[in-house]
Design a protein around this motif. Structure first.
Motif, mmCIF file in Angstrom:
data_model
loop_
_atom_site.group_PDB
_atom_site.id
_atom_site.type_symbol
_atom_site.label_atom_id
_atom_site.label_comp_id
_atom_site.label_asym_id
_atom_site.label_seq_id
_atom_site.Cartn_x
_atom_site.Cartn_y
_atom_site.Cartn_z
ATOM 1 N N PHE A 69 0.858 -1.180 0.000
ATOM 2 C CA PHE A 69 0.000 0.000 0.000
ATOM 3 C C PHE A 69 0.890 1.223 0.000
ATOM 4 N N ASN A 70 0.652 2.074 -0.935
ATOM 5 C CA ASN A 70 1.459 3.283 -1.056
ATOM 6 C C ASN A 70 0.761 4.411 -0.304
ATOM 7 N N ARG A 71 1.215 4.684 0.901
ATOM 8 C CA ARG A 71 0.540 5.653 1.756
ATOM 9 C C ARG A 71 0.677 7.090 1.247
ATOM 10 N N SER A 72 1.665 7.374 0.456
ATOM 11 C CA SER A 72 1.830 8.743 -0.015
ATOM 12 C C SER A 72 1.088 9.001 -1.317
ATOM 13 N N TYR A 73 0.433 8.019 -1.876
ATOM 14 C CA TYR A 73 -0.254 8.194 -3.150
ATOM 15 C C TYR A 73 -1.396 9.203 -3.035
ATOM 16 N N TYR A 74 -2.113 9.209 -1.933
ATOM 17 C CA TYR A 74 -3.237 10.121 -1.739
ATOM 18 C C TYR A 74 -2.855 11.216 -0.754
ATOM 19 N N ARG A 75 -1.713 11.805 -0.966
ATOM 20 C CA ARG A 75 -1.153 12.805 -0.058
ATOM 21 C C ARG A 75 -1.557 14.202 -0.520
ATOM 22 N N THR A 76 -2.013 15.006 0.432
ATOM 23 C CA THR A 76 -2.405 16.383 0.134
ATOM 24 C C THR A 76 -1.622 17.355 1.003
ATOM 25 N N TYR A 77 -1.406 18.542 0.451
ATOM 26 C CA TYR A 77 -0.794 19.645 1.175
ATOM 27 C C TYR A 77 -1.927 20.470 1.772
ATOM 28 N N ILE A 78 -1.772 20.871 3.036
ATOM 29 C CA ILE A 78 -2.775 21.695 3.707
ATOM 30 C C ILE A 78 -2.059 22.870 4.362
ATOM 31 N N PHE A 114 0.602 17.714 5.893
ATOM 32 C CA PHE A 114 0.344 16.793 4.801
ATOM 33 C C PHE A 114 -0.590 15.716 5.332
ATOM 34 N N ALA A 115 -1.686 15.488 4.611
ATOM 35 C CA ALA A 115 -2.656 14.472 5.013
ATOM 36 C C ALA A 115 -2.648 13.349 3.985
ATOM 37 N N ASN A 116 -2.630 12.109 4.467
ATOM 38 C CA ASN A 116 -2.699 10.932 3.605
ATOM 39 C C ASN A 116 -4.096 10.343 3.717
ATOM 40 N N PHE A 117 -4.846 10.440 2.630
ATOM 41 C CA PHE A 117 -6.202 9.905 2.616
ATOM 42 C C PHE A 117 -6.183 8.396 2.368
ATOM 43 N N SER A 118 -7.189 7.714 2.903
ATOM 44 C CA SER A 118 -7.268 6.267 2.787
ATOM 45 C C SER A 118 -7.845 5.800 1.460
ATOM 46 N N SER A 119 -8.624 6.649 0.801
ATOM 47 C CA SER A 119 -9.287 6.205 -0.417
ATOM 48 C C SER A 119 -9.122 7.230 -1.525
ATOM 49 N N PRO A 120 -9.195 6.777 -2.763
ATOM 50 C CA PRO A 120 -9.100 7.718 -3.870
ATOM 51 C C PRO A 120 -10.273 8.686 -3.900
ATOM 52 N N THR A 121 -11.433 8.231 -3.476
ATOM 53 C CA THR A 121 -12.610 9.103 -3.461
ATOM 54 C C THR A 121 -12.413 10.263 -2.501
ATOM 55 N N ALA A 122 -11.951 9.980 -1.297
ATOM 56 C CA ALA A 122 -11.710 11.032 -0.312
ATOM 57 C C ALA A 122 -10.655 12.007 -0.815
ATOM 58 N N TYR A 123 -9.598 11.473 -1.391
ATOM 59 C CA TYR A 123 -8.512 12.298 -1.928
ATOM 60 C C TYR A 123 -9.029 13.233 -3.022
ATOM 61 N N GLU A 142 -4.438 21.036 -1.367
ATOM 62 C CA GLU A 142 -3.896 20.850 -2.714
ATOM 63 C C GLU A 142 -3.200 19.502 -2.827
ATOM 64 N N GLN A 143 -3.005 19.096 -4.064
ATOM 65 C CA GLN A 143 -2.251 17.872 -4.310
ATOM 66 C C GLN A 143 -0.809 18.110 -3.863
ATOM 67 N N ALA A 144 -0.279 17.190 -3.077
ATOM 68 C CA ALA A 144 1.098 17.329 -2.605
ATOM 69 C C ALA A 144 2.054 17.057 -3.751
ATOM 70 N N LYS A 145 3.082 17.868 -3.829
ATOM 71 C CA LYS A 145 4.112 17.662 -4.845
ATOM 72 C C LYS A 145 5.152 16.713 -4.287
ATOM 73 N N LYS A 146 5.771 15.965 -5.166
ATOM 74 C CA LYS A 146 6.827 15.060 -4.725
ATOM 75 C C LYS A 146 8.002 15.894 -4.244
ATOM 76 N N PRO A 147 8.606 15.487 -3.127
ATOM 77 C CA PRO A 147 9.723 16.280 -2.600
ATOM 78 C C PRO A 147 10.935 16.208 -3.520
ATOM 79 N N LYS A 148 11.637 17.334 -3.603
ATOM 80 C CA LYS A 148 12.878 17.374 -4.358
ATOM 81 C C LYS A 148 14.002 16.987 -3.418
ATOM 82 N N TYR A 149 14.802 16.057 -3.855
ATOM 83 C CA TYR A 149 15.910 15.632 -3.014
ATOM 84 C C TYR A 149 17.063 16.602 -3.195
#
Length: 154
Positions: A69-78, A114-123, A142-149
């Motif tokens: 399970f990819n927990r960061s897939y439904y990650r949002t910026y708040i 950053f909030a990680n939603f459990s479902s695609p619908t919630a996200y 907003e949709q979270a952007k991938k961090p720049k290393y």
């Protein structure tokens, strides 16, 4: 004298039969791959990251998948957060407005979370709404952007 009349297939018949068997085997492999793709698409749409391997060392194709399970897939910026917003009230408002939340990461130095939603619908509900009111304060969602290393020089 009795002679048995056993049919001896001609070379073309043998060749056509072999081609037909090979074609049927290819079709069976193709059907397995299509079924596997459909399963992957369904799993992906439910927010799972799939690692798939196809092994063709045997006579048949063996398809295997490991699911994580990819927990960061439904990650949002708040943000921007203020002192009036705490983790509990933010999570409660997000779940009430959009759906289940796995976890929330507060970043105090940046005044955001950053909030990680459990479902695609919630996200998707959260992203499409674009904002939420917590304790009388309107926060952007907003949709979270991938961090720049970053590389750190010594």
């Amino acid at each position: 004298m009795s002679t048995s009349t056993a049919e001896v297939p001609c070379f073309k018949c043998i060749s056509y039969r072999a081609q037909l068997e090979q074609k049927e085997a290819i079709i069976a492999k193709y059907q397995k791959i299509v079924q596997f793709q459909n399963d992957l698409i369904q799993d992906f749409s439910h927010g799972q990251k799939i690692t798939a391997t196809i092994d063709t060392t045997d006579s048949g194709t063996v398809l295997a998948a490991r699911e994580k399970f990819n927990r960061s897939y439904y990650r949002t910026y708040i943000g921007p957060l203020t002192d009036e917003v705490d983790k509990g009230s933010l999570k409660q408002c997000l779940e009430k407005s959009f759906g289940p939340v796995n976890n929330i990461d507060f970043i105090p130095g940046k005044s955001c979370a950053f909030a990680n939603f459990s479902s695609p619908t919630a996200y998707h509900n959260a992203i499409s709404e674009g904002a939420i009111m917590v304790n009388g304060i309107v926060l952007s969602v907003e949709q979270a952007k991938k961090p720049k290393y970053r590389s750190f020089k010594k």
